[in-house]
Design a protein around this motif. Structure first.
Motif, short mmCIF file in Angstrom:
data_model
loop_
_atom_site.label_atom_id
_atom_site.label_comp_id
_atom_site.label_asym_id
_atom_site.label_seq_id
_atom_site.Cartn_x
_atom_site.Cartn_y
_atom_site.Cartn_z
N LEU A 75 10.18 8.74 -9.08
CA LEU A 75 9.27 9.65 -8.38
C LEU A 75 7.96 9.63 -9.14
CD1 LEU A 75 11.59 12.73 -7.77
CD2 LEU A 75 11.40 10.63 -6.47
N ARG A 76 6.90 9.33 -8.44
CA ARG A 76 5.60 9.22 -9.08
C ARG A 76 4.59 10.10 -8.38
NH1 ARG A 76 6.86 3.31 -8.70
NH2 ARG A 76 7.64 2.78 -10.74
N PRO A 77 3.61 10.59 -9.14
CA PRO A 77 2.56 11.37 -8.47
C PRO A 77 1.82 10.49 -7.46
CG PRO A 77 2.45 11.64 -10.84
CD PRO A 77 3.43 10.53 -10.57
N ARG A 78 1.55 11.05 -6.29
CA ARG A 78 0.70 10.33 -5.34
C ARG A 78 -0.71 10.87 -5.50
NH1 ARG A 78 3.74 13.38 -1.66
NH2 ARG A 78 2.58 15.18 -0.94
N ARG A 81 -6.83 12.00 -3.48
CA ARG A 81 -8.25 11.64 -3.49
C ARG A 81 -8.41 10.40 -4.37
NH1 ARG A 81 -11.13 15.42 -6.33
NH2 ARG A 81 -9.26 15.92 -7.44
N PRO A 82 -9.12 9.38 -3.88
CA PRO A 82 -9.25 8.14 -4.65
C PRO A 82 -9.83 8.36 -6.04
CG PRO A 82 -10.14 7.87 -2.44
CD PRO A 82 -9.77 9.32 -2.60
N ARG A 83 -10.69 9.33 -6.23
CA ARG A 83 -11.33 9.51 -7.52
C ARG A 83 -10.59 10.52 -8.41
NH1 ARG A 83 -16.85 7.60 -7.44
NH2 ARG A 83 -17.08 8.87 -9.28
N ALA A 84 -9.48 11.06 -7.91
CA ALA A 84 -8.77 12.09 -8.66
C ALA A 84 -8.09 11.53 -9.90
CB ALA A 84 -7.72 12.76 -7.77
N SER A 85 -7.62 10.32 -9.83
CA SER A 85 -6.90 9.76 -10.95
C SER A 85 -6.71 8.27 -10.71
CB SER A 85 -5.54 10.45 -11.11
OG SER A 85 -4.82 10.33 -9.91
N CYS A 86 -5.97 7.64 -11.59
CA CYS A 86 -5.69 6.22 -11.40
C CYS A 86 -4.20 6.01 -11.37
CB CYS A 86 -6.33 5.40 -12.51
SG CYS A 86 -5.55 5.60 -14.11
N GLY A 87 -3.80 4.80 -11.14
CA GLY A 87 -2.38 4.50 -11.11
C GLY A 87 -1.98 3.85 -9.82
N PHE A 88 -2.09 4.58 -8.70
CA PHE A 88 -1.78 4.05 -7.38
C PHE A 88 -0.43 3.36 -7.37
CE2 PHE A 88 -6.32 4.54 -7.72
CZ PHE A 88 -6.58 5.31 -6.60
N TYR A 89 0.57 4.07 -7.90
CA TYR A 89 1.91 3.52 -8.03
C TYR A 89 2.48 3.05 -6.70
CZ TYR A 89 1.74 5.87 -12.54
OH TYR A 89 1.38 6.29 -13.77
N ALA A 90 2.34 3.86 -5.67
CA ALA A 90 2.94 3.51 -4.38
C ALA A 90 2.34 2.24 -3.80
CB ALA A 90 2.80 4.66 -3.40
N GLN A 91 1.12 1.92 -4.17
CA GLN A 91 0.52 0.67 -3.71
C GLN A 91 1.07 -0.52 -4.47
OE1 GLN A 91 -1.10 3.46 -4.34
NE2 GLN A 91 -2.56 3.90 -2.72
N GLN A 92 1.63 -0.29 -5.67
CA GLN A 92 2.17 -1.38 -6.48
C GLN A 92 3.60 -1.72 -6.08
OE1 GLN A 92 1.66 -0.68 -10.71
NE2 GLN A 92 -0.07 0.66 -10.25
N ARG A 93 4.40 -0.72 -5.79
CA ARG A 93 5.81 -0.89 -5.46
C ARG A 93 6.24 0.27 -4.58
NH1 ARG A 93 5.81 -5.25 -6.49
NH2 ARG A 93 6.35 -6.34 -8.36
N PRO A 94 7.18 0.05 -3.68
CA PRO A 94 7.72 1.17 -2.91
C PRO A 94 8.35 2.20 -3.86
CG PRO A 94 8.46 -0.93 -2.01
CD PRO A 94 7.81 -1.22 -3.33
N LEU A 96 9.21 6.78 -4.20
CA LEU A 96 9.06 8.14 -3.72
C LEU A 96 7.89 8.77 -4.47
CD1 LEU A 96 12.82 9.08 -3.76
CD2 LEU A 96 11.41 8.62 -1.74
N THR A 97 7.14 9.61 -3.79
CA THR A 97 5.98 10.21 -4.44
C THR A 97 5.98 11.72 -4.23
OG1 THR A 97 4.56 9.92 -2.49
CG2 THR A 97 4.56 8.14 -4.12
N TYR A 98 5.20 12.39 -5.05
CA TYR A 98 4.98 13.83 -4.91
C TYR A 98 3.55 14.13 -5.31
CZ TYR A 98 5.57 14.06 -10.00
OH TYR A 98 5.43 13.87 -11.36
N GLY A 99 3.07 15.28 -4.93
CA GLY A 99 1.69 15.65 -5.22
C GLY A 99 1.54 16.19 -6.63
N HIS A 100 0.66 15.58 -7.40
CA HIS A 100 0.33 16.05 -8.74
C HIS A 100 -1.00 15.43 -9.11
CE1 HIS A 100 1.65 16.66 -13.21
NE2 HIS A 100 0.69 17.47 -12.84
N ASP A 101 -2.05 16.23 -8.99
CA ASP A 101 -3.38 15.73 -9.30
C ASP A 101 -4.10 16.76 -10.16
OD1 ASP A 101 -4.17 17.73 -7.56
OD2 ASP A 101 -4.69 16.37 -5.93
N ARG A 102 -5.40 16.65 -10.23
CA ARG A 102 -6.17 17.55 -11.11
C ARG A 102 -6.08 19.01 -10.67
NH1 ARG A 102 -11.36 13.63 -12.12
NH2 ARG A 102 -10.21 12.18 -13.42
N GLN A 103 -5.72 19.24 -9.43
CA GLN A 103 -5.55 20.61 -8.96
C GLN A 103 -4.19 21.18 -9.32
OE1 GLN A 103 -7.50 18.36 -6.98
NE2 GLN A 103 -9.07 19.56 -8.02
#
Length: 150
Positions: A75-78, A81-94, A96-103
């Motif tokens: 499970l990785r943070p999705r 917002r494109p500028r909120a963070s880096c990583g883009f895990y779901a774009q690298q591999r299928p 599950l994601t959850y919301g976890h950003d600067r907010q």
């Protein structure tokens, strides 16, 4: 059983990651039997792979880490917002994601992702031959890029 792993720097007042309140709360939940807390240094490669193989699912609570593969999924943070963070895990591999950003953490989406991982047991592991070929292609692309820059 839920296992929470922390690095000793969470308990070090000189560390940027010092979080005594968080660690105190985790220790309390550990004493109550609500989770298993493990505070340890970084694993070496062999210990890390042994650890990962034994997991059903891994929840990565941070935005800046490399993808991991475990038996039941990751499970990785999705990123909303494109500028909120880096990583883009779901774009690298299928995954599950959850919301976890600067907010902050979207606890409902984390709960939903954990339930999905438990109920569906998604297999999101790449074929070893496919991964080997992909790593070869990436290495060649890096090699060409670096040679072109020189």
């Amino acid at each position: 059983m839920l296992r929470v792993d922390c690095h000793p720097d969470v308990d070090d007042p000189a560390s940027h990651w010092y979080a005594p309140g968080v660690l105190d709360e985790l220790r309390g939940m550990n004493r109550e039997g609500r989770l298993e807390l493990s505070v340890h240094d970084y694993f070496d490669d062999d210990a890390l792979w042994d650890y990962l193989i034994g997991l059903d699912v891994s929840v990565l609570p941070y935005r800046f880490r490399h993808p991991l593969r475990v038996a039941g999924g990751v499970l990785r943070p999705r990123h909303h917002r494109p500028r909120a963070s880096c990583g883009f895990y779901a774009q690298q591999r299928p995954c599950l994601t959850y919301g976890h950003d600067r907010q902050g953490l979207d606890a409902d989406s984390l709960r939903d992702a954990v339930h999905t991982a438990y109920e569906e047991r998604p297999v999101r592991r790449a074929d070893p031959v496919e991964r080997g070929a992909e790593r070869f292609r990436i290495a060649r692309a890096h090699e060409a890029l670096y040679a072109g820059l020189l």
